[in-house]
Design a protein around this motif. Structure first.
Motif: not given
Length: 245
Positions: A53-56, A79-84
């Motif tokens: 949600l945050l990364a989005g 969207g999983g690739e947006r998060v470390r």
């Protein structure tokens, strides 16, 4: 160590469907948006619902969890690739300058050992920039939530795409002072497999938490109720001071 419901691949894969109501995340999300957060640290991220949600919303997110199976689920989501994603906990974090650190879903209560709690608070403070905030929730001990943790009150049947019908319920096992232990049971109708997951939570009083935060260099800005569970939880908002004290 993470509970079996987060570590077992079959349980991690169905966790979101068994706990779909995440209205508890809305206040955390608003705080991030209204505070202009650029980097966030999500501790105990589980299957990544809040981190995504945050990364989005364009926020740089570092999410950490000790359960590799849950992280695998999180990585595979859109969207999983947006998060470390980091496998571990808050006691061994890389160098960060986070504006906001969160422990949602009563993650703080899963840290039961006093020394682990102290090390967690130290690790989070080091990861926050001066002026950054730590926000987390914890159940109010006086409400005795564990009295509702029984099969009659919690039994459910959920049909899950790809997994079939899953029965689930919780049984209270032990109450020893501030420590409460309970067991979730899961029955998969597709093949009859029965899996269980035991959990122990620590119920801390408000004054105990405030004292621990102060002892580790935080300023407690607010202690509020959880909007989705009024009168049942404390939500702590603590800040790392701009200058060392």
């Amino acid at each position: 160590m993470a509970d079996e419901c987060f570590r077992h691949p079959r349980l991690a894969a169905v966790y979101d469907r068994l706990d779909p109501d995440r209205r508890d995340l809305a206040p955390y999300l608003r705080m991030a948006e209204e505070g202009g957060v650029r980097q966030a640290l999500d501790i105990g991220c589980g299957t990544g619902v809040f981190a995504l949600l945050l990364a989005g919303r364009g926020i740089d997110v570092v999410a950490v969890d000790p359960a590799e199976a849950s992280l695998d689920v999180a990585r595979g989501k859109p969207g999983g690739e947006r998060v470390r994603w980091l496998h571990g906990d808050a006691t061994a974090l890389p160098a960060l300058t986070a504006d906001l650190a969160t422990m949602t879903g009563n993650t703080a209560q899963e840290i039961t050992e006093p020394e682990d709690w102290r090390r967690t608070l130290r690790g989070i403070r080091a990861a926050l920039r001066p002026g950054g905030r730590l926000v987390f929730e914890t159940r109010i001990p006086a409400r005795r939530a564990w009295e509702e943790w029984n099969r009659e009150a919690t039994y459910g049947v959920t049909e899950i795409a790809g997994a079939g019908v899953v029965e689930s319920w919780v049984d209270l096992l032990d109450v020893s002072g501030p420590l409460v232990t309970f067991r979730w049971t899961y029955v998969f109708a597709a093949d009859g497999q029965v899996l269980t997951s035991d959990s122990t939570l620590r119920f801390r009083e408000r004054q105990e938490i405030e004292a621990a935060l102060a002892a580790h260099g935080y300023v407690v800005e607010d202690v509020r109720g959880a909007p989705d569970r009024p009168g049942r939880e404390f939500v702590f908002v603590a800040r790392r001071p701009e200058r060392a004290r």
